[in-house]
Each structure stands twice: as C-alpha cells, then as structure tokens.
Design a protein around this motif. Sequence first.
Motif, PDB file in Angstrom:
ATOM      1  N   ALA A 333     -19.226 -11.896  -3.596  1.00 22.85           N
ATOM      2  CA  ALA A 333     -20.588 -12.123  -4.075  1.00 22.85           C
ATOM      3  C   ALA A 333     -20.518 -12.405  -5.574  1.00 22.85           C
ATOM      4  O   ALA A 333     -19.900 -11.659  -6.326  1.00 22.85           O
ATOM      5  N   ILE A 334     -21.134 -13.497  -6.019  1.00 19.70           N
ATOM      6  CA  ILE A 334     -21.049 -13.930  -7.411  1.00 19.70           C
ATOM      7  C   ILE A 334     -22.411 -13.752  -8.076  1.00 19.70           C
ATOM      8  O   ILE A 334     -23.416 -14.283  -7.606  1.00 19.70           O
ATOM      9  N   GLN A 335     -22.418 -12.995  -9.163  1.00 16.81           N
ATOM     10  CA  GLN A 335     -23.663 -12.758  -9.898  1.00 16.81           C
ATOM     11  C   GLN A 335     -23.496 -13.233 -11.330  1.00 16.81           C
ATOM     12  O   GLN A 335     -22.470 -12.999 -11.964  1.00 16.81           O
ATOM     13  N   ARG A 336     -24.515 -13.900 -11.846  1.00 17.03           N
ATOM     14  CA  ARG A 336     -24.475 -14.458 -13.199  1.00 17.03           C
ATOM     15  C   ARG A 336     -25.511 -13.784 -14.084  1.00 17.03           C
ATOM     16  O   ARG A 336     -26.655 -13.588 -13.682  1.00 17.03           O
ATOM     17  N   GLU A 337     -25.097 -13.417 -15.309  1.00 15.60           N
ATOM     18  CA  GLU A 337     -26.002 -12.832 -16.297  1.00 15.60           C
ATOM     19  C   GLU A 337     -25.812 -13.564 -17.623  1.00 15.60           C
ATOM     20  O   GLU A 337     -24.691 -13.900 -18.003  1.00 15.60           O
ATOM     21  N   GLU A 338     -26.916 -13.829 -18.329  1.00 11.24           N
ATOM     22  CA  GLU A 338     -26.835 -14.472 -19.636  1.00 11.24           C
ATOM     23  C   GLU A 338     -26.419 -13.459 -20.704  1.00 11.24           C
ATOM     24  O   GLU A 338     -26.822 -12.300 -20.660  1.00 11.24           O
ATOM     25  N   ILE A 339     -25.623 -13.919 -21.652  1.00 11.68           N
ATOM     26  CA  ILE A 339     -25.256 -13.106 -22.813  1.00 11.68           C
ATOM     27  C   ILE A 339     -26.014 -13.662 -24.013  1.00 11.68           C
ATOM     28  O   ILE A 339     -25.893 -14.851 -24.324  1.00 11.68           O
ATOM     29  N   ARG A 340     -26.809 -12.822 -24.672  1.00 14.00           N
ATOM     30  CA  ARG A 340     -27.633 -13.275 -25.787  1.00 14.00           C
ATOM     31  C   ARG A 340     -27.323 -12.469 -27.043  1.00 14.00           C
ATOM     32  O   ARG A 340     -26.968 -11.294 -26.959  1.00 14.00           O
ATOM     33  N   ASP A 341     -27.452 -13.135 -28.207  1.00 15.32           N
ATOM     34  CA  ASP A 341     -27.206 -12.441 -29.463  1.00 15.32           C
ATOM     35  C   ASP A 341     -28.475 -11.743 -29.925  1.00 15.32           C
ATOM     36  O   ASP A 341     -29.493 -11.731 -29.225  1.00 15.32           O
ATOM     37  N   ILE A 342     -28.440 -11.149 -31.130  1.00 16.35           N
ATOM     38  CA  ILE A 342     -29.584 -10.376 -31.611  1.00 16.35           C
ATOM     39  C   ILE A 342     -30.790 -11.256 -31.895  1.00 16.35           C
ATOM     40  O   ILE A 342     -31.912 -10.751 -32.048  1.00 16.35           O
ATOM     41  N   PHE A 343     -30.583 -12.587 -31.978  1.00 15.28           N
ATOM     42  CA  PHE A 343     -31.693 -13.503 -32.191  1.00 15.28           C
ATOM     43  C   PHE A 343     -32.193 -14.094 -30.872  1.00 15.28           C
ATOM     44  O   PHE A 343     -32.975 -15.027 -30.863  1.00 15.28           O
ATOM     45  N   ASP A 344     -31.710 -13.545 -29.773  1.00 13.31           N
ATOM     46  CA  ASP A 344     -32.096 -13.961 -28.423  1.00 13.31           C
ATOM     47  C   ASP A 344     -31.620 -15.381 -28.109  1.00 13.31           C
ATOM     48  O   ASP A 344     -32.195 -16.060 -27.265  1.00 13.31           O
ATOM     49  N   ASN A 345     -30.583 -15.840 -28.797  1.00 11.67           N
ATOM     50  CA  ASN A 345     -29.967 -17.120 -28.456  1.00 11.67           C
ATOM     51  C   ASN A 345     -28.873 -16.879 -27.420  1.00 11.67           C
ATOM     52  O   ASN A 345     -28.094 -15.929 -27.546  1.00 11.67           O
ATOM     53  N   GLN A 346     -28.833 -17.735 -26.393  1.00 12.01           N
ATOM     54  CA  GLN A 346     -27.792 -17.583 -25.388  1.00 12.01           C
ATOM     55  C   GLN A 346     -26.452 -18.009 -25.978  1.00 12.01           C
ATOM     56  O   GLN A 346     -26.294 -19.125 -26.475  1.00 12.01           O
ATOM     57  N   VAL A 347     -25.483 -17.117 -25.937  1.00  9.32           N
ATOM     58  CA  VAL A 347     -24.164 -17.386 -26.511  1.00  9.32           C
ATOM     59  C   VAL A 347     -23.064 -17.370 -25.453  1.00  9.32           C
ATOM     60  O   VAL A 347     -21.899 -17.562 -25.778  1.00  9.32           O
ATOM     61  N   GLY A 348     -23.440 -17.151 -24.219  1.00  8.99           N
ATOM     62  CA  GLY A 348     -22.433 -17.139 -23.158  1.00  8.99           C
ATOM     63  C   GLY A 348     -23.017 -16.642 -21.854  1.00  8.99           C
ATOM     64  O   GLY A 348     -24.232 -16.424 -21.732  1.00  8.99           O
ATOM     65  N   GLU A 349     -22.146 -16.474 -20.869  1.00 12.65           N
ATOM     66  CA  GLU A 349     -22.561 -15.982 -19.553  1.00 12.65           C
ATOM     67  C   GLU A 349     -21.500 -15.034 -19.019  1.00 12.65           C
ATOM     68  O   GLU A 349     -20.301 -15.214 -19.290  1.00 12.65           O
ATOM     69  N   LEU A 350     -21.949 -14.021 -18.286  1.00 10.78           N
ATOM     70  CA  LEU A 350     -21.036 -13.069 -17.656  1.00 10.78           C
ATOM     71  C   LEU A 350     -21.179 -13.197 -16.142  1.00 10.78           C
ATOM     72  O   LEU A 350     -22.292 -13.151 -15.614  1.00 10.78           O
ATOM     73  N   TYR A 351     -20.045 -13.379 -15.461  1.00 13.23           N
ATOM     74  CA  TYR A 351     -20.032 -13.504 -14.007  1.00 13.23           C
ATOM     75  C   TYR A 351     -19.286 -12.316 -13.406  1.00 13.23           C
ATOM     76  O   TYR A 351     -18.205 -11.955 -13.867  1.00 13.23           O
ATOM     77  N   THR A 352     -19.870 -11.710 -12.385  1.00 11.24           N
ATOM     78  CA  THR A 352     -19.181 -10.658 -11.643  1.00 11.24           C
ATOM     79  C   THR A 352     -18.850 -11.191 -10.245  1.00 11.24           C
ATOM     80  O   THR A 352     -19.684 -11.839  -9.602  1.00 11.24           O
ATOM     81  N   TYR A 353     -17.629 -10.925  -9.818  1.00 13.42           N
ATOM     82  CA  TYR A 353     -17.143 -11.317  -8.487  1.00 13.42           C
ATOM     83  C   TYR A 353     -16.859 -10.029  -7.720  1.00 13.42           C
ATOM     84  O   TYR A 353     -15.907  -9.314  -8.034  1.00 13.42           O
ATOM     85  N   ARG A 354     -17.713  -9.733  -6.759  1.00 14.40           N
ATOM     86  CA  ARG A 354     -17.616  -8.466  -6.032  1.00 14.40           C
ATOM     87  C   ARG A 354     -17.195  -8.710  -4.588  1.00 14.40           C
ATOM     88  O   ARG A 354     -17.772  -9.556  -3.889  1.00 14.40           O
ATOM     89  N   ASP A 355     -16.193  -7.962  -4.125  1.00 12.64           N
ATOM     90  CA  ASP A 355     -15.682  -8.092  -2.762  1.00 12.64           C
ATOM     91  C   ASP A 355     -16.681  -7.458  -1.788  1.00 12.64           C
ATOM     92  O   ASP A 355     -16.891  -6.249  -1.780  1.00 12.64           O
TER      93      ASP A 355
END
Length: 534
Positions: A333-355
Amino acid sequence: MWLAMYHYCLKIHIYGGDAALESELNAVAPLERFEHEIRTFGHITVESLAECDVAVFDLPVERPCRELRGICKKGAELVFCTDLREGLPERAADFDDIWQRPFMPGLAAFRFRRLLERIKLKKDKWFVSNCLDVAIDSVPDLIWFKDVRGAHLKVNNAFCSAVGKTKNDVQGRGHYYIWDLKQEEYEQGEYVCLETEEIVLREKKTRAFDEKVKSKHGLRQFKTYKSPIFDEDHQVVGTVGIAHDVTDLKNMLTELEIVLGSMPFGILIKDSDGSVASVNEKFLHYFGLEEGQILGRNYDVWKHDTLGGNMRITEDGAAEACIGINGSNMILAIQREEIRDIFDNQVGELYTYRDVTTERMLEAQVLHDSNTDFLTGLHNRRYFYEYVNKNRGQKSLCFIYIDLDNFKKVNDTHGHQAGDEALVVTADILRSNFPDAFIARLGGDEFIISLIGDCEIAAVEKRAGSLLRNMNESFSRHPLFNILSGSIGIARTENPSVDIDTLLRQSDIALYEVKRGGRADYRVFPLKCSSIPG
C-alpha cells in the motif's frame, strides 16, 4: 551611493591668521557629503578648540601638542603654520600637517584641499569598517578574515561566542590558540581546518566544506564557506570564512534516520526537484536495491520503470502495487504526504510503502467466505442478489432454477451426510455444464444459474436439457443417488425494470409446473410443454 547615508559639517578654526587666509580657504569647495564652516580667532581658547574639527595655528603655540589634542574633538586635525626658511620646528612632528609661511598664492588652498581629502578618506574608512562590523556582528553564523599565514584579522561576535574569547584576544592569533587545541590534536590535524584553507588558497575560488571543530560548547559540526581575498594585482592576500553550525541539525537528521530505520514499512523521500533524497532499509529490502541504485534518481521515472502496470487504485482512492520478492508476490500500500517548510511551501514528498499482503489475503478470504456456500463452494443467496444487481445493467437476464427430485428420500434413507454429498456432486455438475455462468445455491437442494447478456432462449433450453441428462447419468452411477433427478424452471427478460424477485418467481412457477407434471424435465416461463431432447 550607499555612503551617502552620512554627512559631515566640519568646523575649521584659524588662530591668529589674517582675513586673506580665511578668504582663501573659503574659496575651496566642500567635498561630497561634506560642508565646512571657517572662523578666525585672535587667540586660542578652550571653548573654540573643544568644538573644532580642524585647528590651524598661524601664531606661536605655547601649549604642548598633547594638551591641545586633549582639548579638541576626538580625531581633530592640528595644522601648524611656520616659516620653513628658518628650519623645521622641533615640535613639527606633533602636528598633523605643516603649512609654509609666507603663503604663496594658492598654496594654502592646495594644502587645505589635501587636508579635506585626508579627512574624507578617514571618515569613509571608518564608515565602511563600522558598517562591516555591524553587518558581520548581526549574522548568527561565525565569520572571520585571515591573512595568508592564518592569523585572524577580524572576527564577529558569533565567532567570539563560539571560542569563548574577545575580539582583542583573537586578533592576530592562529587556529591553535583560538580553539584551545591540544598538541596531539594539532599534530594529527584533527579539528584544525588547515587543509581546507590551503585548498581555497591554492584553487583561488570559493569552496564549501563540512568540518568538525572543538569549541567551548563541545564538538560542533559546521558547514563552512571559504573564499579567497585578492589585492589589486589579483594576488591572494587572505581568506574570509563563514561557518554555519549544523550540529543540532545533524543530530536531528541522525535521530530521524534512526526513527526511519526502525519503521516496519518502507519510506522514500522525494525532494523539490523530483529526485529521491532518502530511503530506509525496509524500502531497499522490499525492492532488492542498494542505496546507490535509487538515491538521486527521478522518482516518477523509477516508479514507472519498477512498478509500471503492477499498480492499481483501490475503491477508496489508495494506491497499491504488487511486486515479486524472493519468489513470492507482495502487495504494498503506497501513501503520499507533502513535506512543507515553515512558510508552507511544498519542498518535497514522503512516500510510505506498507506490506499489506496478509491483510489483503485475509480480506479476500473473509469476502470469499461471506459470498460462498460453505458446503458446495458455490455462491450463496446473499451474493446472488448483490452480483446480479451489480452486473445486469441494461442487458438481458435469464435464470435457470434447479431443484433436486427425491432429495428428502436420500436424506431420510441414508442420512444427512449422503444428502450433503449429493449437493456437492450436483454443484460439480452445474459448474461443469455452465463454466461461464454465475451459479449459486439458494438453500436446501435449490440452485440458480444466472446468465447475463447473450442468452437466447433456444440455446438456454438446449443447455438445460444437456444438464438434465448429465445429472441423470451421474446420479444413476451412484448407488445412493440413483433415485435422484433434477427439475428446471427457466425465466428470461430483456426488460431491465423487471426486478430479480419477479424473474425468480417466474422461474419458480416454471419449476413447479415441472414438478406437477412428473419431474426430471424443464419448463420455460411463460409456460409451454417441452421434453428432454433425446
């Protein structure tokens, strides 16, 4: 220009001079960012000395020059006018300038202009130096200037705080003294940073380094930026360095790596450029990768190449992928979350891969059990309604309703175990004859075959007749079931508004007619006579 933020009004006091000298000096235009006021006094007074910036003495001076400076404003220029034909006075060196008497035409103005230029140079130098000090002291990072020998010429407050010394303590001293290194550490080159200085001096360009330095706060990790300083001939005369303390950040990243490494699922971090910035060990294990095979790669390209057609979107919108690992399939199962800085700008994404392989297997088993008749393995009555409602749409629908003849006698004579076996045999016969159909056990000895779409009644009748023959042949070969046979009722509609229960009731009516007419046959609703083809 940025220097225009300051402006000076110089007070020029002439002691003992005549009106001609004052007039000549007044003819000199003020320099940029300066103006001046010129006054002539017949004798020296403390009050006039205390407020002047330039004192021109065109009379005998009895007081020592040191005493005069103590009265004048700080940094005031003292000028002594004398007849140099009599030789240079012994006290001449105590003054800032000597003007020759008698004055040649324009000479006093020339000397006065040079004096103003020198004052301006001193003021500009002070202003630039003051601005530099204020600027570097306002920066929380460590800043220092060194000569080519490694002696510190200027540092900021953050530097002093880090080393626990004052600017006077640091000025002119080298790394060894400033950072309180032990002899063995210095000899081994630990925490010295000399090698990076040599690189900058040799390459003559700005470089960035990761350096460990011992400070009064303990061992610290710095991100340093070092640049060469050049003279007018483009020769390197020193370096300037800026160090950002990243110790706490490094510690946080280490803690984060420990946390991510202990997670029971795979984690991937994508940066703002779309590249893979970090993965944990679990992720590498899932895909059989080494860090070098995934870090820095474009994530979307990697996902397409690796997962491709193995991904699906579930009913609740979640993403899942099926991958092969160690010879078996795994569902992630693949879940995506946005990574944001203190100014609420998106600076990346975090993906979890769960069996979720076991979960999906259990879910499938539960779903199968809830939809299946435990004894025969056919679908149950509940799922029969769900399936037909979900799939019939605007298509034609046909029900083949089957009931076993003399089933009660088998139960009564040979027991329920034999009856159960008869039901299992019947289910196998139905599956064999209608492999393309949806077959369900409605309960007891009643079964239903659902045909959706292409189901012309003539073809259905032919298949029903073939089914009855196969049932008779199978039952006759079994000593316990030779009294069994099957009766069939068929109902068909092309009208999607006819509900399931109506069509089911019509097929039941046709089945009842078979029972009433002698069994082991089929009937079609609306009723008409029919017999099993020979």
